[in-house]
Design a protein around this motif. Structure first.
Motif, mmCIF file in Angstrom:
data_model
loop_
_atom_site.group_PDB
_atom_site.id
_atom_site.type_symbol
_atom_site.label_atom_id
_atom_site.label_comp_id
_atom_site.label_asym_id
_atom_site.label_seq_id
_atom_site.Cartn_x
_atom_site.Cartn_y
_atom_site.Cartn_z
ATOM 1 N N SER A 16 0.828 -1.209 0.000
ATOM 2 C CA SER A 16 0.000 0.000 0.000
ATOM 3 C C SER A 16 0.856 1.251 0.000
ATOM 4 C CB SER A 16 -0.925 -0.004 1.220
ATOM 5 O OG SER A 16 -1.789 -1.108 1.174
ATOM 6 N N SER A 19 2.311 1.890 -3.522
ATOM 7 C CA SER A 19 1.377 2.143 -4.615
ATOM 8 C C SER A 19 1.283 3.640 -4.879
ATOM 9 C CB SER A 19 0.000 1.577 -4.274
ATOM 10 O OG SER A 19 0.062 0.175 -4.182
ATOM 11 N N HIS A 21 -0.480 7.128 -6.323
ATOM 12 C CA HIS A 21 -1.757 7.816 -6.536
ATOM 13 C C HIS A 21 -1.610 8.774 -7.723
ATOM 14 C CE1 HIS A 21 -2.462 6.444 -2.401
ATOM 15 N NE2 HIS A 21 -3.757 6.607 -2.637
ATOM 16 N N SER A 35 -8.266 11.749 -7.752
ATOM 17 C CA SER A 35 -7.077 10.973 -7.412
ATOM 18 C C SER A 35 -7.476 9.533 -7.104
ATOM 19 C CB SER A 35 -6.373 11.598 -6.210
ATOM 20 O OG SER A 35 -5.244 10.831 -5.839
ATOM 21 N N LEU A 37 -5.942 5.279 -6.501
ATOM 22 C CA LEU A 37 -4.821 4.402 -6.200
ATOM 23 C C LEU A 37 -4.563 3.535 -7.424
ATOM 24 C CD1 LEU A 37 -2.801 3.289 -4.070
ATOM 25 C CD2 LEU A 37 -4.556 1.616 -3.453
ATOM 26 N N CYS A 38 -3.356 3.640 -7.977
ATOM 27 C CA CYS A 38 -3.024 2.919 -9.210
ATOM 28 C C CYS A 38 -2.758 1.438 -8.937
ATOM 29 C CB CYS A 38 -1.789 3.528 -9.863
ATOM 30 S SG CYS A 38 -1.989 5.259 -10.328
ATOM 31 N N CYS A 45 2.569 8.413 -13.247
ATOM 32 C CA CYS A 45 1.372 9.204 -13.548
ATOM 33 C C CYS A 45 1.617 9.895 -14.888
ATOM 34 C CB CYS A 45 1.131 10.255 -12.477
ATOM 35 S SG CYS A 45 0.793 9.607 -10.833
ATOM 36 N N CYS A 66 -3.114 6.643 -14.634
ATOM 37 C CA CYS A 66 -2.026 5.775 -14.185
ATOM 38 C C CYS A 66 -1.475 5.105 -15.439
ATOM 39 C CB CYS A 66 -2.552 4.702 -13.241
ATOM 40 S SG CYS A 66 -3.397 5.323 -11.763
ATOM 41 N N ASP A 101 3.198 11.020 -6.122
ATOM 42 C CA ASP A 101 1.744 11.016 -5.974
ATOM 43 C C ASP A 101 1.092 12.270 -6.533
ATOM 44 O OD1 ASP A 101 1.616 8.521 -4.828
ATOM 45 O OD2 ASP A 101 1.609 9.256 -2.753
ATOM 46 N N ASN A 102 0.112 12.063 -7.413
ATOM 47 C CA ASN A 102 -0.722 13.135 -7.978
ATOM 48 C C ASN A 102 0.072 14.201 -8.736
ATOM 49 O OD1 ASN A 102 -3.165 12.024 -6.885
ATOM 50 N ND2 ASN A 102 -2.501 12.796 -4.875
#
Length: 212
Positions: A16, A19, A21, A35, A37-38, A45, A66, A101-102
């Motif tokens: 987790s 992973s 986002h 957003s 979770l890929c 991204c 993703c 992330d993002n």
């Protein structure tokens, strides 16, 4: 048993934590994104702004998703623009792939549609492309810095392909086939006509000057 459960929980927590986002679009122009979770197979991204110019009105689409590193075909964290222009149809993309992330939340600018002074031979219509009767001159746009020519096949029909292309597409067959929407028999990239003509004139001028 308790040890096995602890190992499983630790692995799940690590999975987790690793992973990614990314933002994903909810409509064609991406005026609204969320957003997510890929999946584990997505390691980057991606955000992509595309423009398609045809004999009808131009269309713009924005995609955020993703993605896998292999599907990016551009350096990480570097905004990259590429374009193919067949005269009757132009497709151009502006893309960036990133790994935090993002990081794909910002929307990229629409690819440049201004002419750049370079010219290439082209086909006036899809019918001319299929017939091989292409005899018009095309003004290149944006990052299109090379001419291309060759043939493709689709549904057992061969077509002549001519126009302007950005040099970063040359040699990447998968990308060229995706842009052309057909299987490539042969595609060759070269300098644009405007550059070739300028070089010839320069050589002629220097030769003439030497003879004076």
């Amino acid at each position: 048993m308790k040890l096995l459960l602890a190992v499983c929980l630790t692995c799940a927590l690590l999975y987790s934590a690793e992973s990614l986002h990314c933002h994903v679009c909810n409509n064609e122009i991406c005026s609204n994104s969320s957003s997510v979770l890929c999946p584990a197979t997505s390691t980057v991204c991606r955000t992509l702004t595309s423009v398609r110019l045809s004999q009808s009105a131009p269309s713009v689409t924005v995609n955020k998703s993703c993605s896998s590193l292999l599907s990016c075909a551009s350096p990480l964290n570097i905004e990259t623009e590429w374009s193919m222009n067949r005269g009757f149809l132009r497709e151009a993309h502006n893309q960036i792939c990133c790994i935090t992330d993002n990081c794909n939340f910002p929307t990229l600018a629409i690819p440049n549609i201004l002419t750049n002074g370079k010219q290439c031979p082209s086909c006036a219509s899809p019918a001319d492309s299929l017939a091989g009767t292409c005899n018009v001159t095309l003004s290149c746009m944006g990052v299109e810095d090379s001419c291309f020519n060759g043939t493709t096949t689709s549904n057992s029909m061969e077509a002549l392909q001519l126009g302007c292309v950005s040099g970063n597409l040359c040699g990447i067959q998968a990308a060229l086939e995706a842009m052309l929407g057909a299987d490539i028999i042969k595609i060759t990239c070269g300098a644009p006509w405007s550059v070739r003509i300028s070089t010839v004139l320069l050589i002629f001028a220097l030769t003439a000057q030497a003879l004076v």
